[in-house]
Design an enzyme around this catalytic site. Structure first.
Site, PDB file in Angstrom:
ATOM      1  N   GLU A   1       4.539   2.623  -6.359  1.00 15.94           N
ATOM      2  CA  GLU A   1       5.037   2.182  -7.910  1.00 15.94           C
ATOM      3  C   GLU A   1       4.198   2.734  -8.785  1.00 15.94           C
ATOM      4  O   GLU A   1       4.496   2.448 -10.073  1.00 15.94           O
ATOM      5  CB  GLU A   1       5.018   0.425  -7.331  1.00 15.94           C
ATOM      6  CG  GLU A   1       3.603  -0.073  -7.637  1.00 15.94           C
ATOM      7  CD  GLU A   1       2.473   0.046  -6.678  1.00 15.94           C
ATOM      8  OE1 GLU A   1       2.948   0.506  -5.611  1.00 15.94           O
ATOM      9  OE2 GLU A   1       1.385  -0.204  -6.978  1.00 15.94           O
TER      10      GLU A   1
ATOM     11  N   ALA B   1       0.750  -1.063  -0.048  1.00  9.62           N
ATOM     12  CA  ALA B   1       0.159   0.137  -0.052  1.00  9.62           C
ATOM     13  C   ALA B   1       0.811   1.367  -0.037  1.00  9.62           C
ATOM     14  O   ALA B   1       0.664   2.356  -0.280  1.00  9.62           O
ATOM     15  CB  ALA B   1      -0.986   0.140   1.017  1.00  9.62           C
TER      16      ALA B   1
ATOM     17  N   ASP C   1       5.629  24.536 -41.742  1.00  6.96           N
ATOM     18  CA  ASP C   1       4.870  23.850 -42.756  1.00  6.96           C
ATOM     19  C   ASP C   1       5.852  23.446 -43.878  1.00  6.96           C
ATOM     20  O   ASP C   1       5.469  22.048 -44.508  1.00  6.96           O
ATOM     21  CB  ASP C   1       3.659  24.359 -43.320  1.00  6.96           C
ATOM     22  CG  ASP C   1       3.773  25.878 -43.941  1.00  6.96           C
ATOM     23  OD1 ASP C   1       5.108  26.038 -43.859  1.00  6.96           O
ATOM     24  OD2 ASP C   1       3.144  26.557 -44.124  1.00  6.96           O
TER      25      ASP C   1
ATOM     26  N   ASP D   1      -5.696   4.238  -5.005  1.00  5.57           N
ATOM     27  CA  ASP D   1      -5.207   4.179  -6.396  1.00  5.57           C
ATOM     28  C   ASP D   1      -6.127   4.721  -7.553  1.00  5.57           C
ATOM     29  O   ASP D   1      -5.903   5.289  -8.268  1.00  5.57           O
ATOM     30  CB  ASP D   1      -4.929   2.668  -6.693  1.00  5.57           C
ATOM     31  CG  ASP D   1      -3.601   2.665  -7.199  1.00  5.57           C
ATOM     32  OD1 ASP D   1      -2.851   3.284  -6.541  1.00  5.57           O
ATOM     33  OD2 ASP D   1      -3.420   1.818  -8.121  1.00  5.57           O
TER      34      ASP D   1
ATOM     35  N   ASP E   1      11.503  23.588 -42.697  1.00  6.91           N
ATOM     36  CA  ASP E   1      11.198  24.081 -41.362  1.00  6.91           C
ATOM     37  C   ASP E   1      11.470  23.058 -40.353  1.00  6.91           C
ATOM     38  O   ASP E   1      11.704  23.322 -39.311  1.00  6.91           O
ATOM     39  CB  ASP E   1       9.544  24.392 -41.409  1.00  6.91           C
ATOM     40  CG  ASP E   1       9.255  25.763 -41.822  1.00  6.91           C
ATOM     41  OD1 ASP E   1      10.155  26.580 -41.902  1.00  6.91           O
ATOM     42  OD2 ASP E   1       8.164  25.979 -42.226  1.00  6.91           O
TER      43      ASP E   1
ATOM     44  N   ILE F   1       4.368   1.810  -1.112  1.00 10.18           N
ATOM     45  CA  ILE F   1       5.447   1.910  -2.097  1.00 10.18           C
ATOM     46  C   ILE F   1       4.595   2.607  -3.440  1.00 10.18           C
ATOM     47  O   ILE F   1       3.542   2.083  -3.892  1.00 10.18           O
ATOM     48  CB  ILE F   1       5.970   0.404  -2.605  1.00 10.18           C
ATOM     49  CG1 ILE F   1       6.748  -0.067  -1.512  1.00 10.18           C
ATOM     50  CG2 ILE F   1       6.824   0.709  -3.825  1.00 10.18           C
ATOM     51  CD1 ILE F   1       7.257  -1.354  -1.765  1.00 10.18           C
TER      52      ILE F   1
ATOM     53  N   ASP G   1       3.332  31.170 -37.851  1.00  9.94           N
ATOM     54  CA  ASP G   1       3.338  31.929 -39.206  1.00  9.94           C
ATOM     55  C   ASP G   1       2.172  32.334 -39.392  1.00  9.94           C
ATOM     56  O   ASP G   1       1.300  32.428 -38.626  1.00  9.94           O
ATOM     57  CB  ASP G   1       3.840  30.760 -40.272  1.00  9.94           C
ATOM     58  CG  ASP G   1       3.005  29.567 -40.403  1.00  9.94           C
ATOM     59  OD1 ASP G   1       2.051  29.566 -39.491  1.00  9.94           O
ATOM     60  OD2 ASP G   1       3.521  28.913 -41.002  1.00  9.94           O
TER      61      ASP G   1
END
Ligand code: ATP
Length: 876
Positions: A301, A297, A614, A712, A618, A299, A343
């Site tokens: 992870e 419960a 575009d 969780d 570029d 840790i 642009d």
């Protein structure tokens, strides 16, 4: 169909050492396709069935068992299984059953979570799939690159990545960069009308183009001869290297953080049971089980996975809003963007062009003739596909009684030097009664520089400097009105020009066209939003200074500052440029190299830069920028490949939406992690305190595992969907290099944990010292935790705003989650068998009063803290 299958199956067996020895006609015959019309749809379906998709690697489908097996091998799940095993040895059958039911649910939730992230990522990569123009059933069509088959006629343009090995059937000034295949860095000219001897080496097979290489210039058409693994690329590609994308900075930070938190959690999970055994007098078996469940419960992870989920889902949401995220890193960086360099055409304007003015009046038809010839538009049944500027020119020509197809047939195309935004012009070569007619169009200044004559009436005159000035003045006048100005020129020669320089020299200037391209209406508001969000906006365009200025002021960009043109920029040293970029809002007549310099200068000033692009050139600016944004509609494939984000609608307002989504995503991530870690801190302290007081651990192992499952779920499912707080776009951008776990975050994790810890400890210890026995005390602690952690989740939905201001019901998922917990509590309290399985007793109304008031008080103080902060902030 049957008569075709023999030849169809033959192309599967042929090797490509063969295709270059065939003429165009033989290739078409071999592949059973009419080059002019392409394959029929039925034919394509049949070939797809036979040859499969055009992929280097066939996607591997994991079975549900493989997924489960993979999940079970995770260290955390192994820990759970070990706990279950120990239960089976020491406990009663009911305990074993309970723990395995819980493990089953936990694994299910894990799988669900991971799949969710993976699914979102897969959907994303599908959206970013490149497409290609093919000729099918006589019509040009855009299809996903994966779906092309041998025999397909593909249409080629510069900036395109070649999707399969193909035999050219038409070529106009085609040049291909084959460095990805052969290492040769110089572009290779390609031609259609050759038949080569068999021994010609790969690098010299000029009639063939190869998958994965890049068209740098020209256009043409080709018949696909090999796809997927059958291509030259398929032979040499290192398939193992098609691995996972690199981790984002945040993912890396979290992995590191997790690594040391694991040790911390392990330390506590050893300390608590050890003390429980030594001081609380609990059995070693019970304490070993407690240690295992505590480790599971506490840790963290899930932390790296949590980040991946939030990033993946955020990226997916962005894509639904037209910003397709190609690299996850971009989803994360968006919230830190300080400058957007955009642009003009298509992003700030609609890219719906219309010819508004033609100059000089007596050359109108001649201008439109050149416009029709020097043009890459594909015309089909009165429909035009291509660059909107060119479409507008063709439409103007047709309105002027010029039939495009007839005109093109009368003067067939011989060669082409395609447009690029460094030269800012293009030219085409046509047959004209045995001579060569060269048509050129481009930006007025460079075009006038290579013209030596001009047309007036039916005759040509020497182009004097005065005449040049008056033409440029006409161009400036149009540009001043915000029109995009294109100049046209021509020449007639008896010898076919060998080089571009030869073609584009000594020209006769014909005239100008001014094209209107209205600003997008939504841009103005988006610019205001940017400003409020502390983001600076600059325009970098290849267009005329006056056009740029006019459009800038139309959309509400700050035009009070100096405008810098490409040539001004070249005159500045890097240091001077760095000083200048802080003030300049509009850059005009720039080349892609200059755009790159601007981006670098901004970055050296500490800015986090998002830049749009575009063109084929570029790519360097797009990869250098913190976020490269390519145009999905009008951009070249090279630009899309280099970019982190592709704008499906080319719209500037979408960039601003994306920034908002990016900020939201980051804020939600912070909330989720704050909650996740606050719960862990509360759990650790709530179990540590009793054992220090020589009192047993307040939760049974099964209870601890269930608690982890609920928290969780809250962190990974509910916070992700939290809506934007009202001031999200009024805050300055996040500091890019500030650590994620800064003091404020750590402090807020601990202060959030205190309430929950206090509530659980108080109810547990009161009950225990009141002599109620372990099962009852643990039940009280468990219930206080369940209620308290629901309230904590509600509180942590915002760090500043009260939950009541956010709206108690504004996050549906958190409500569903809370309702599920209430249902769970009812379920375990009302069914005696379940009570027994979870080591739970019935509770009196006095117990419930204690639980509810403690949980409320514990979370209420967070709301009090928010209000205090608010008052403090408003005083400042
Ligand atoms: P914007 O910021 O408006 O998108 P850009 O940076 O893409 O502009 P370029 O495409 O480099 O600008 O165009 C620069 C100039 O080249 C234009 O002002 C125009 O005069 C000319 N030009 C643009 N497209 C073509 C074309 N297809 N053929 C010939 N000339 C063109």
């Amino acid at each position: 169909m049957s008569h075709t299958s023999a030849s169809e199956s033959s192309y599967l067996k042929k090797n490509s050492h063969y295709w270059h020895t065939l003429s165009v006609n033989n290739v078409s015959r071999e592949l059973n396709v009419e080059a002019r019309t392409g394959l029929s749809e039925a034919e394509v379906r049949e070939r797809l069935r036979q040859c499969g998709l055009n992929r280097l690697q066939q996607a591997k489908q994991e079975s549900i068992w493989e997924i489960i097996l993979e999940e079970i091998r995770e260290p955390m799940i192994l820990l759970l299984l070990a706990t279950g095993g120990l239960y089976a040895i020491w406990g009663e059958p009911i305990d074993t059953l309970t723990i395995f039911v819980v493990i089953f649910i936990v694994v299910g939730v894990e799988i669900f979570n991971e799949r969710r992230a993976e699914k979102a990522l897969a959907a994303l990569s599908q959206l970013a799939e490149p497409t290609v123009f093919v000729r099918r059933a006589g019509q040009p069509r855009s299809v996903p690159v994966e779906e092309i088959v041998p025999g397909d006629v593909i249409l080629l343009e510069s900036g395109q990545r070649i999707p399969a090995d193909a035999r050219l059937i038409e070529s106009y000034g085609l040049e291909v960069d084959e460095s990805s295949l052969t290492g040769e860095s110089l572009p290779i000219p390609k031609v259609a009308d050759l038949v080569l001897p068999e021994e010609t080496p790969l690098a010299e097979r000029q009639t063939l183009i190869f998958a994965g290489t890049l068209i740098t210039r020209g256009r043409g058409a080709a018949i696909v001869v090999e796809i997927g693994r059958g291509t030259e690329l398929g032979r040499v590609a290192d398939l193992a290297s098609a691995g996972k994308p690199p981790r984002t900075p945040l993912q890396r930070t979290m992995r590191e953080l997790t690594r040391w938190m694991v040790w911390l959690a392990l330390g506590f999970s050893t300390l608590v049971p050890l003390l429980g055994w030594l001081r609380g007098g609990q059995s070693p078996q019970q304490m070993l089980l407690t240690g295992f469940s505590l480790a599971f419960a506490t840790i963290p992870e899930e932390l790296p996975l949590l980040i991946t989920i939030v990033l993946a889902l955020g990226a997916y949401r962005l894509s639904q809003r037209q910003a397709i995220v190609k690299r996850l890193r971009a989803a994360e960086t968006l919230s830190a963007v300080t400058v957007i360099a955009t642009d003009k055409t298509g992003t700030l304007t609609k890219n719906r062009m219309q010819v508004n003015r033609l100059y000089p009046p007596d050359q109108t038809s001649r201008v439109l003739e050149i416009a029709a010839l020097c043009n890459d538009v594909i015309a089909h049944h009165g429909q035009f596909t291509g660059d909107p500027l060119e479409i507008a020119l063709v439409q103007a020509a047709e309105t002027n009684q010029l039939n495009l197809n007839a005109f093109r047939q009368a003067y067939p195309l011989r060669g082409e030097f395609t447009f690029d935004n460094t030269r800012k012009r293009m030219s085409t070569i046509h047959d004209h009664n045995g001579n060569f007619w060269i048509a050129v169009k481009g930006a007025p200044e460079p075009l006038l520089a290579i013209s030596t004559q001009y047309q007036s009436g039916n005759s040509q005159h020497f182009l004097t400097d005065t005449q040049r000035q008056s033409i440029l003045a006409a161009a400036s006048e149009m540009a001043g009105e915000g029109l995009r100005v294109i100049a046209f020129a021509e020449k007639m020669t008896s010898d076919e020009p060998r080089s571009q320089d030869e073609a584009e020299s000594d020209l006769t200037f014909i005239g100008l066209a001014g094209l209107a391209d209205p600003p997008r209406p939504e841009v103005k508001a988006a610019i205001v939003a940017c400003r409020a969000a502390g983001i600076r906006l600059v325009m970098i365009t290849g267009d005329h200074a006056l056009t740029a200025q006019a459009i800038a002021s139309q959309v509400g960009l700050n035009t009070n500052t100096r405008l810098l043109t490409g040539s001004d920029l070249d005159a500045l040293s890097n240091t001077d440029l760095q000083a200048a970029v802080n003030q300049i809002t509009v850059y005009a007549r720039t080349t892609p190299e200059q755009k790159l310099r601007i981006v670098q200068a901004l970055q050296q000033q500490g800015e986090i830069v998002a830049v749009t692009g575009d063109g084929i050139n570029d790519a360097p600016a797009l990869t250098t920028a913190d976020i490269g944004i390519a145009m999905g509609e009008t951009g070249s494939e090279v630009a899309r490949e280099a970019a982190d984000i592709v704008l499906a609608d080319d719209n500037f307002a979408t960039i601003v939406h994306a920034v908002k989504e990016g900020r939201l995503l980051f804020a939600n991530l912070q909330k989720a992690i704050r909650y996740y870690l606050a719960c862990k801190v509360a759990l650790i302290s709530a179990t540590l305190l009793p054992v220090l007081l020589s009192v047993p651990v307040p939760f049974s192992p099964v209870q601890i595992i269930l608690m982890e499952l609920f928290m969780d779920l809250a962190a990974s499912v509910t916070f992700v969907t939290e809506r934007a707080e009202s001031d999200l776009m009024q805050r300055p951008p996040r500091l890019a290099n500030a650590p994620f776990m800064n003091h404020r975050m750590v402090l807020s994790i601990f202060t959030s944990a205190v309430g929950l810890f206090a509530a659980v400890s108080v109810t547990y210890l009161i009950t225990w010292y009141g002599g109620a026995g372990l099962a009852k005390s643990q039940t009280v602690a468990f219930m206080t935790w369940l209620l308290g952690h629901v309230l904590l989740a509600m509180n942590l939905r915002s760090e500043r705003e009260s939950v009541f201001k956010l709206g108690l019901f504004s996050n549906r998922f958190i409500l569903i989650w809370a309702a599920a917990i209430v249902a769970f509590v009812l379920f375990i309290m009302l069914i005696p068998e379940v009570q027994q399985a979870l080591k739970i007793t019935s509770l009196s109304s006095k117990d419930w009063t204690l639980i509810i008031s403690a949980a409320l008080l514990g979370s209420f103080w967070i709301e009090v803290r928010k209000q205090l902060n608010l008052i403090r902030r408003s005083r400042r």
